[in-house]
Scaffold this active site. Sequence first.
Site, PDB file in Angstrom:
ATOM      1  N   ASP A   9      81.129  15.262  27.167  1.00 37.54           N
ATOM      2  CA  ASP A   9      81.055  14.089  26.291  1.00 37.54           C
ATOM      3  C   ASP A   9      82.421  13.400  26.321  1.00 37.54           C
ATOM      4  OD1 ASP A   9      81.127  12.356  24.083  1.00 37.54           O
ATOM      5  OD2 ASP A   9      79.864  13.674  22.872  1.00 37.54           O
ATOM      6  N   ASP A  33      79.298   3.652  24.029  1.00 39.60           N
ATOM      7  CA  ASP A  33      79.842   2.752  23.009  1.00 39.60           C
ATOM      8  C   ASP A  33      79.523   3.265  21.598  1.00 39.60           C
ATOM      9  OD1 ASP A  33      81.143   0.453  22.241  1.00 39.60           O
ATOM     10  OD2 ASP A  33      79.458  -0.887  22.644  1.00 39.60           O
ATOM     11  N   SER A 121      77.784   1.341  33.517  1.00 38.09           N
ATOM     12  CA  SER A 121      76.559   0.609  33.916  1.00 38.09           C
ATOM     13  C   SER A 121      75.369   1.492  34.288  1.00 38.09           C
ATOM     14  CB  SER A 121      76.809  -0.386  35.072  1.00 38.09           C
ATOM     15  OG  SER A 121      77.544  -1.508  34.614  1.00 38.09           O
TER      16      SER A 121
END
Length: 172
Positions: A9, A33, A121
């Site tokens: 993470d 985010d 992305s």
Amino acid sequence: MEITLVRGDITEQAVDAIVNAANSSLLGGGGVDGAIHRRGGPQILEECRVLRASRYGGGLPTGQAVATTAGRLPARWVIHTVGPVYARKEDRSSLLASCYTESLKVADELGAATVAFPAVSTGVYGWPMDDGARIALSAVRGASTRVAEARFVLFDATAYAVFDEALTRLTA
Ligand code: ADP
């Protein structure tokens, strides 16, 4: 520069700077985010709002990067970058590569020696993992930077395996 891969993470990385796969609003979202703002606390969002009220009134353009504090995260800074949305009919790979090179430029300005990247992305923005990995690794490898370690933090075993193979291919 050393390129390392870890499964984990990104919010847990004890590095100088972690890179956020942000969106152009800089005001939060899902995926990386969401995790960064949730774990890092309100200070990051406050600085993002200041950026929106000053330099980035129209939002942060795709392929660019900007730093804020990391709030309560173990890192010192968050470098926000906006990846391109994947499109089969248009080649946006130079924008994706730019996310990595611009983030490294910001890291240099900050004096960050260790930087952790997510696979920008490849989540909500739909970029295929193998192509995203190839672009990420070659952009970072080709960059001229004072950053000593670029650490790719892959969220699951599949992403890790894809990055591992892409790195082997790149260095072969
Ligand atoms: P984008 O909108 O740029 O696609 P996402 O945050 O949706 O960004 O996903 C980018 C990649 O990060 C995906 O491969 C996703 O699985 C991964 N990811 C999501 N959460 C985390 C996390 N906490 N740490 C590291 N990687 C993450």
